[in-house]
Design an enzyme around this catalytic site. Sequence first.
Site, short mmCIF file in Angstrom:
data_model
loop_
_atom_site.label_atom_id
_atom_site.label_comp_id
_atom_site.label_asym_id
_atom_site.label_seq_id
_atom_site.Cartn_x
_atom_site.Cartn_y
_atom_site.Cartn_z
N CYS A 1 0.84 -1.20 0.00
CA CYS A 1 0.00 0.00 0.00
C CYS A 1 0.87 1.25 0.00
O CYS A 1 1.63 1.47 -0.93
CB CYS A 1 -0.98 -0.05 1.17
SG CYS A 1 -2.33 1.15 1.02
N HIS B 1 -3.76 -4.85 -1.07
CA HIS B 1 -3.51 -5.46 0.25
C HIS B 1 -3.54 -6.98 0.10
O HIS B 1 -4.62 -7.58 0.07
CB HIS B 1 -4.58 -5.03 1.25
CG HIS B 1 -4.46 -3.61 1.68
ND1 HIS B 1 -3.70 -3.22 2.77
CD2 HIS B 1 -4.98 -2.48 1.16
CE1 HIS B 1 -3.77 -1.91 2.91
NE2 HIS B 1 -4.54 -1.43 1.94
N GLU C 1 -2.92 -9.15 2.30
CA GLU C 1 -3.48 -9.75 3.51
C GLU C 1 -5.01 -9.73 3.50
O GLU C 1 -5.65 -10.41 4.32
CB GLU C 1 -2.94 -9.04 4.75
CG GLU C 1 -3.53 -7.68 5.05
CD GLU C 1 -2.95 -6.54 4.23
OE1 GLU C 1 -3.31 -5.38 4.50
OE2 GLU C 1 -2.14 -6.81 3.31
#
EC number: 4.3.2.10
Length: 213
Positions: free
Chosen positions: A82, A193, A195
Amino acid sequence: MTIAVIDYGMGNLHSVAKALEHVTHENVVITRDPRRILGATRLVLPGQGAIRDCVGELEKTDLRGLVEELLASQEKPLLGICVGQQMLLDHSEENGGIDCLGFIGGRVKRFPGDMRDDRGQRLKVPHMGWNLVRQQREHPLWEGIDQDEHFYFVHSFYVEAADDATVFGTTDYGRIQAHVAIGRDATFAVQFHPEKSSRSGLRLLENFVSWSP
């Protein structure tokens, strides 16, 4: 092996660490201790929010010089996420402009306020949600991930790298093509992202853990 998630006070640290722990049995630590960062075998540079705040916190925690040193040496694989991607560029337009780490040539630009798709429909800024990523060239971190796979984004600014050789993935949002995966040597960085990107995001993290530049 130890994977250090660099803690300078910004970024989704615990979610990133949990996702890494899900794909590896290696030690994952969240730390701002220079000794632990230097002793790690892999590094993750997260980032979230305003880039001026992220760069400012790097400086307040006395970690900017260390991160610049690690980028210059390229001795350890590093993954930027990010704003951790955006900080690698030369300059960002955010808040009137701010110089970044200058590791990869290029600029961070703001999506225009009046974003439209090909049908003229207005698009929201920030760009938030799932979007496909076009892999522009092969990279070990793309292994096992399909072309045009979807990843999760939250951003109002986007990267425009100066050298196509550093661009490994793009996303189209409206009429803008954003460089959402960039890299050089032992560094790879993404705007999305991983994750939060389900199977494909976890595969990218798993690839990072096994990557030997």
